[in-house]
Design a protein around this motif. Structure first.
Motif, short mmCIF file in Angstrom:
data_model
loop_
_atom_site.label_atom_id
_atom_site.label_comp_id
_atom_site.label_asym_id
_atom_site.label_seq_id
_atom_site.Cartn_x
_atom_site.Cartn_y
_atom_site.Cartn_z
N THR A 33 0.87 -1.17 0.00
CA THR A 33 0.00 0.00 0.00
C THR A 33 0.91 1.22 0.00
OG1 THR A 33 -0.10 -0.01 2.42
CG2 THR A 33 -1.86 -1.17 1.23
N PHE A 34 0.36 2.39 -0.28
CA PHE A 34 1.20 3.57 -0.48
C PHE A 34 0.68 4.76 0.31
CE2 PHE A 34 1.83 0.80 -4.02
CZ PHE A 34 3.20 0.84 -4.22
N GLY A 35 1.64 5.55 0.83
CA GLY A 35 1.29 6.77 1.53
C GLY A 35 1.04 7.91 0.57
N GLU A 36 0.86 9.08 1.12
CA GLU A 36 0.67 10.27 0.31
C GLU A 36 2.00 10.70 -0.32
OE1 GLU A 36 -2.19 11.98 -0.36
OE2 GLU A 36 -3.20 10.29 0.62
N ALA A 37 1.95 11.20 -1.55
CA ALA A 37 3.15 11.71 -2.20
C ALA A 37 3.61 12.98 -1.49
CB ALA A 37 2.88 11.99 -3.67
N ALA A 38 4.91 13.04 -1.18
CA ALA A 38 5.47 14.23 -0.51
C ALA A 38 5.88 15.23 -1.59
CB ALA A 38 6.67 13.84 0.35
N SER A 39 5.01 16.20 -1.86
CA SER A 39 5.25 17.12 -2.97
C SER A 39 6.51 17.95 -2.77
CB SER A 39 4.04 18.04 -3.17
OG SER A 39 3.75 18.75 -1.97
N GLN A 40 6.84 18.26 -1.49
CA GLN A 40 8.05 19.07 -1.24
C GLN A 40 9.33 18.27 -1.48
OE1 GLN A 40 5.98 17.74 0.96
NE2 GLN A 40 6.67 17.94 3.08
N TYR A 41 9.20 16.94 -1.64
CA TYR A 41 10.36 16.08 -1.92
C TYR A 41 10.16 15.33 -3.24
CZ TYR A 41 11.44 17.16 2.92
OH TYR A 41 11.69 17.83 4.09
N GLY A 42 9.68 16.04 -4.25
CA GLY A 42 9.56 15.47 -5.58
C GLY A 42 8.54 14.37 -5.72
N ASP A 43 7.47 14.44 -4.90
CA ASP A 43 6.41 13.41 -4.91
C ASP A 43 6.94 12.03 -4.50
OD1 ASP A 43 4.32 15.12 -5.52
OD2 ASP A 43 4.63 14.92 -7.67
N TYR A 44 7.91 12.03 -3.61
CA TYR A 44 8.43 10.79 -3.04
C TYR A 44 7.30 10.10 -2.27
CZ TYR A 44 12.30 7.96 -1.10
OH TYR A 44 13.17 6.95 -0.77
N THR A 45 7.08 8.82 -2.56
CA THR A 45 5.92 8.11 -2.01
C THR A 45 6.38 6.81 -1.37
OG1 THR A 45 4.53 9.03 -3.76
CG2 THR A 45 3.65 7.16 -2.53
N GLN A 46 6.12 6.64 -0.07
CA GLN A 46 6.54 5.44 0.62
C GLN A 46 5.56 4.29 0.38
OE1 GLN A 46 9.53 6.30 4.18
NE2 GLN A 46 7.42 6.21 4.87
N ALA A 47 6.14 3.09 0.34
CA ALA A 47 5.36 1.86 0.20
C ALA A 47 5.38 1.11 1.53
CB ALA A 47 5.96 0.98 -0.90
N TYR A 48 4.27 0.45 1.82
CA TYR A 48 4.10 -0.23 3.11
C TYR A 48 3.68 -1.68 2.91
CZ TYR A 48 4.07 4.53 4.92
OH TYR A 48 4.42 5.82 5.23
N ALA A 49 4.22 -2.55 3.74
CA ALA A 49 3.79 -3.95 3.82
C ALA A 49 3.20 -4.15 5.22
CB ALA A 49 4.96 -4.90 3.60
N ASN A 50 1.93 -4.43 5.26
CA ASN A 50 1.24 -4.57 6.55
C ASN A 50 1.49 -3.37 7.46
OD1 ASN A 50 -0.04 -7.09 6.08
ND2 ASN A 50 1.92 -8.12 6.41
N GLY A 101 15.48 17.34 4.56
CA GLY A 101 14.73 17.80 5.72
C GLY A 101 15.30 17.20 7.00
N GLY A 102 14.40 16.78 7.88
CA GLY A 102 14.83 16.12 9.11
C GLY A 102 14.93 14.62 8.97
N PHE A 103 14.66 14.11 7.75
CA PHE A 103 14.63 12.66 7.56
C PHE A 103 16.02 12.04 7.59
CE2 PHE A 103 10.78 14.19 5.34
CZ PHE A 103 9.83 13.51 6.10
N GLY A 104 17.02 12.77 7.11
CA GLY A 104 18.38 12.25 7.04
C GLY A 104 19.13 12.87 5.89
N SER A 105 20.26 12.28 5.54
CA SER A 105 21.10 12.78 4.45
C SER A 105 21.48 11.61 3.55
CB SER A 105 22.36 13.45 4.98
OG SER A 105 22.03 14.56 5.80
N LEU A 106 21.60 11.90 2.25
CA LEU A 106 21.90 10.83 1.30
C LEU A 106 22.99 11.24 0.33
CD1 LEU A 106 20.70 11.44 -1.82
CD2 LEU A 106 18.53 11.09 -0.66
N ALA A 107 23.58 10.24 -0.28
CA ALA A 107 24.47 10.40 -1.43
C ALA A 107 24.21 9.22 -2.35
CB ALA A 107 25.93 10.43 -0.99
#
Length: 264
Positions: A33-50, A101-107
């Motif tokens: 299942t999928f959460g709401e698209a985060a428009s401020q982060y390029g419509d990044y959308t998380q997927a969920y299992a149970n 944001g506050g989620f973390g940092s990536l490379a």
């Protein structure tokens, strides 16, 4: 939940030109299942299992259109320091460390034999909320045509130990964080078409490999290998309708003896 130890696979995501198509495919095949698209982060959308976060999908940013592929993120306590190690050991940083944001940092990086992977320094988003349960990530392997480069690179960047499978049929190595197996490395044979570059293959857990393959192919996925029984589970390699490669594995159906592994 605490951030994963350094070098541990902690997240996967993929860019899809047709995000709704990807959501429909993986929702059917893996039960996401999928959460709401985060428009401020390029419509990044998380997927969920149970109800547990297990992956994400996102449309490509302008200029990044191309072949869809799953990206595996490895945990780091300091993404800038890891990026420097990547460069110092022959890798390439494709996306310099960036705070989300506050989620973390990536490379995003490419190891010397060509496979692309991510690095994640956790903030409030620590990574997978579930592993090795139906619909969730459970394993990943670097497929490479130049294992010597990768075998030198990975332990230089992350605190990995390594064991080599003692089997003439396949050149396979396992990298570990402490006592926990973290990643596999497989030499690509001539069975792989020459146009396929080195890549990272991610495995998602399923309750039944064969029925999952049937669903995936019915929905336009392509079966690349298997299903086959192994000591680790019954698995198959697929690609989705947009070309992203992945594997599915039933961890309950195990057959055969575990391969012998030797320290290297």
């Amino acid at each position: 939940m605490a951030a994963e130890p350094e070098g541990t696979p902690c997240w996967v995501d993929a860019m899809f030109a047709d995000v709704e198509g990807a959501k429909s495919f993986y929702g059917d095949v893996l039960g996401w299942t999928f959460g709401e698209a985060a428009s401020q982060y390029g419509d990044y959308t998380q997927a969920y299992a149970n109800g547990k976060a297990v992956a994400a999908v996102v449309p490509p940013m302008p200029g990044q259109e191309g072949q869809s592929a799953w990206c595996l993120y490895l945990a780091s306590p300091d993404v800038a320091a890891t990026a420097k190690k990547i460069k110092d050991n022959g890798g390439e940083v494709l996306m310099e460390p960036m705070q989300v944001g506050g989620f973390g940092s990536l490379a995003i990086a490419r190891e010397p034999s060509g496979a692309v992977f991510g690095v994640w320094q956790a903030g409030s988003h620590e990574g997978f909320e579930a592993k090795a349960v139906p619909g969730a990530y459970c394993w990943a392997e670097f497929f490479t045509r130049d294992p010597a480069k990768l075998d030198t690179f990975l332990p230089a960047v992350f605190p990995y130990g390594a064991k080599q499978m003692q089997d003439d049929a396949a050149d396979f190595r396992v990298f570990s964080v402490g006592d926990e197996m973290a990643l596999g490395r497989m030499r690509m044979t001539d069975d792989f078409p020459p146009e396929i570059p080195s890549y990272v293959n991610v495995y998602f857990t399923v309750p039944d490999c064969d029925s999952t393959v049937a669903k995936a192919t019915k929905r336009g996925g392509v079966l690349r290998f298997g299903p086959v029984d192994t000591p680790f589970g019954r698995f198959a390699a697929l690609s989705d309708p947009q070309g992203a490669a992945f594997s599915v594995i039933d961890l309950q159906k195990k057959e055969g003896e575990m391969p012998r592994m030797a320290d290297v």
